[in-house]
Design an enzyme around this catalytic site. Structure first.
Site, short mmCIF file in Angstrom:
data_model
loop_
_atom_site.label_atom_id
_atom_site.label_comp_id
_atom_site.label_asym_id
_atom_site.label_seq_id
_atom_site.Cartn_x
_atom_site.Cartn_y
_atom_site.Cartn_z
N LYS A 1 0.85 -1.21 0.00
CA LYS A 1 0.00 0.00 0.00
C LYS A 1 0.88 1.25 0.00
O LYS A 1 2.09 1.17 0.27
CB LYS A 1 -0.90 -0.03 1.24
CG LYS A 1 -0.13 -0.08 2.55
CD LYS A 1 -1.04 -0.39 3.72
CE LYS A 1 -0.28 -0.36 5.03
NZ LYS A 1 -1.15 -0.72 6.17
N ARG B 1 -10.51 -0.51 15.20
CA ARG B 1 -10.51 0.17 13.92
C ARG B 1 -11.47 -0.63 13.05
O ARG B 1 -12.65 -0.68 13.35
CB ARG B 1 -9.06 0.24 13.38
CG ARG B 1 -8.87 1.23 12.27
CD ARG B 1 -7.40 1.40 11.87
NE ARG B 1 -6.79 0.17 11.36
CZ ARG B 1 -5.55 0.10 10.86
NH1 ARG B 1 -4.78 1.18 10.83
NH2 ARG B 1 -5.07 -1.03 10.42
N TYR C 1 13.87 31.19 4.71
CA TYR C 1 12.65 31.86 5.17
C TYR C 1 12.70 32.13 6.66
O TYR C 1 13.32 31.39 7.42
CB TYR C 1 11.43 30.98 4.89
CG TYR C 1 11.02 30.91 3.44
CD1 TYR C 1 10.65 32.05 2.75
CD2 TYR C 1 10.97 29.68 2.79
CE1 TYR C 1 10.24 31.97 1.42
CE2 TYR C 1 10.55 29.59 1.47
CZ TYR C 1 10.19 30.74 0.78
OH TYR C 1 9.78 30.65 -0.51
N MET D 1 9.71 24.17 0.20
CA MET D 1 8.95 23.16 -0.54
C MET D 1 9.85 22.34 -1.47
O MET D 1 9.72 21.13 -1.56
CB MET D 1 7.83 23.82 -1.35
CG MET D 1 6.92 22.82 -2.02
SD MET D 1 5.63 23.58 -3.02
CE MET D 1 4.52 24.17 -1.78
C1 LIG Z 1 -0.36 -1.56 6.90
C2 LIG Z 1 -0.89 -2.81 7.50
C3 LIG Z 1 -0.04 -3.89 7.72
C4 LIG Z 1 1.47 -3.81 7.55
O1 LIG Z 1 1.98 -3.15 8.67
P1 LIG Z 1 3.54 -3.08 9.04
O2 LIG Z 1 3.55 -2.70 10.47
O3 LIG Z 1 4.13 -2.02 8.16
O4 LIG Z 1 4.11 -4.41 8.77
C5 LIG Z 1 -0.59 -5.07 8.19
N1 LIG Z 1 -1.92 -5.16 8.43
C6 LIG Z 1 -2.77 -4.13 8.26
C7 LIG Z 1 -4.21 -4.31 8.56
C8 LIG Z 1 -2.27 -2.91 7.80
O5 LIG Z 1 -3.11 -1.88 7.66
#
Ligand SMILES: *Cc1c(COP(=O)(O)O)cnc(C)c1O
Length: 379
Positions: free
Chosen positions: A40, A134, A267, A315
């Site tokens: 992701k 969650r 800045y 930036m």
């Molecule tokens: C992002 C995520 C992971 C991976 O997490 P890491 O700590 O980076 O290994 C695993 N499970 C879920 C549900 C996640 O959202």
């Protein structure tokens, strides 16, 4: 250290280190448990296409992402294994789940019923909330959980939960994690007792693997560890494992100039020279992922030496103090994450200076930073 500079800022991906991390993590896990890498957020900023393709070549066939867009991209790049969407997909996009043969997380019973009512058959993993609060149906709503299997449009191929304190080594964190594990195992056992089976299980993310490697599920959803980083430089995982960082973040020194005592720079101005100085301008800024928090406190490596960031991070650019490097020249390489000579800055270290974790630093590396695979035999 001169180099052929083409880009403002670039990330070099060491894919051999990625393959090394896959082997190390796989070795740590019990036989029968396979990695389901989290690619992701553009593979934690590394570039999902190159990372997913390399993982595929190592034999990995299961992936997880946050959204349907990320999943569709993987399909378009030719990834034909299982792709689990860990987040919510809205009903207007349900069609894509079917068309691209994606696996959707069922976030609760209400959502399961929406999928059911859509009238197509979906492949899903059931999310169970064992204490993170969650996504997932609450583990104490047992009857709701069993109802998922009454919905005939859901082809349930997995049941999973997520640990929220597996990085903690305190007795409190460990006992919370143990409670989550027992809760999850209890649900799986009850499902089997009711004659429900045919699904895979998974619970661990990176810290679940590193601190509880003895757990034995079908998959482990590994993210940050796969990229050769921990969240914080102070973490000491229980498992004895050597992970190697995959990403280096670099930029170029575009000009060097004098700054006289009493003169400001950048800045604010948030910086004033106390003495005669030589400063360097680097073509990287907060839009590239260098946090503005590093104003007057971060570091980069130039010619194997550590130089402080001075003034506010802009930036697109930032300033460093190169007074200690008389030979510094425009065209020199500057390293924010990675090695230069005998020096190294890890993503964890940069993250700590910025008051955050490596996961955030890596995943926020900007789009205009060019990702390139490291050529073999180059440094
Ligand atoms: C992002 C995520 C992971 C991976 O997490 P890491 O700590 O980076 O290994 C695993 N499970 C879920 C549900 C996640 O959202």
């Amino acid at each position: 250290m001169r180099h052929e500079q083409r880009d403002r800022a670039w990330a070099v991906l060491n894919l051999e280190n990625l393959r090394h991390n896959v082997r190390e993590l796989q070795k740590l896990l019990p036989a029968g448990c396979s990695l389901m890498p989290a690619v992701k957020a553009d593979a934690y900023g590394h570039g999902a296409r190159m990372i997913a393709k390399t993982l595929w070549e190592t034999g990995i066939r299961d992936f997880c992402v946050a959204s349907v867009e990320e999943a569709v991209e993987l399909r378009e790049w030719g990834i034909s294994g299982q792709i689990l969407i860990l987040g919510y997909t809205p009903p207007v996009r349900f069609e894509e789940l079917v068309r691209y043969e994606l696996t959707q997380t069922v976030v609760d019973l209400t959502y399961a019923r929406e999928l059911q009512a859509y009238g197509r058959r979906f492949t899903v993993h059931v999310g169970i909330d064992t204490g993170m609060h969650r996504l997932g149906e609450r583990s104490d709503n047992r009857e709701n959980i069993f109802r998922f299997w009454e919905l005939d449009n859901l082809h349930i191929t997995g049941v999973f939960s997520h640990l929220c304190a597996s990085d903690g080594m305190s007795e409190e964190a460990r006992s919370y994690t143990r409670k989550q594990i027992e809760d999850f195992d209890g649900i799986v056992r009850e499902l089997y007792e009711r004659g429900i089976g045919g699904f895979k299980t998974h619970l661990q993310g990176s810290y679940g693997i590193l601190n509880y490697p003895e757990l034995s599920y079908d998959y482990a959803r590994v993210g940050i560890a796969l990229y050769g980083a921990l969240s914080s430089p102070h973490d000491r995982p229980a498992a004895d494992i050597s992970l190697k960082p995959v990403l280096s973040l670099k930029t170029g020194l575009v000009c060097v100039k004098e700054l006289h005592a009493g003169e400001p720079a950048g800045y604010g101005p948030a910086f004033t020279a106390e003495k005669e100085m030589k400063i360097g301008v680097l073509s990287i800024g907060y839009a590239d992922g260098i946090p503005r928090e590093l104003s007057n406190r971060g570091h980069a490596l130039i010619r194997g030496r550590r130089v402080p960031v001075i003034g506010r991070v802009c930036m697109d650019q930032l300033l460093v103090d190169v007074s200690e490097i008389p030979e510094a020249r425009a065209g020199d390489e500057a390293v924010f994450i990675g090695r230069s000579g005998g020096e190294e800055i890890r993503a964890e270290e940069l993250a700590e200076e910025a008051g955050t974790i490596a996961n955030e630093i890596l995943s926020r590396i900007g789009r205009r930073v060019i990702r390139r695979a490291k050529k073999l035999n180059s440094y």
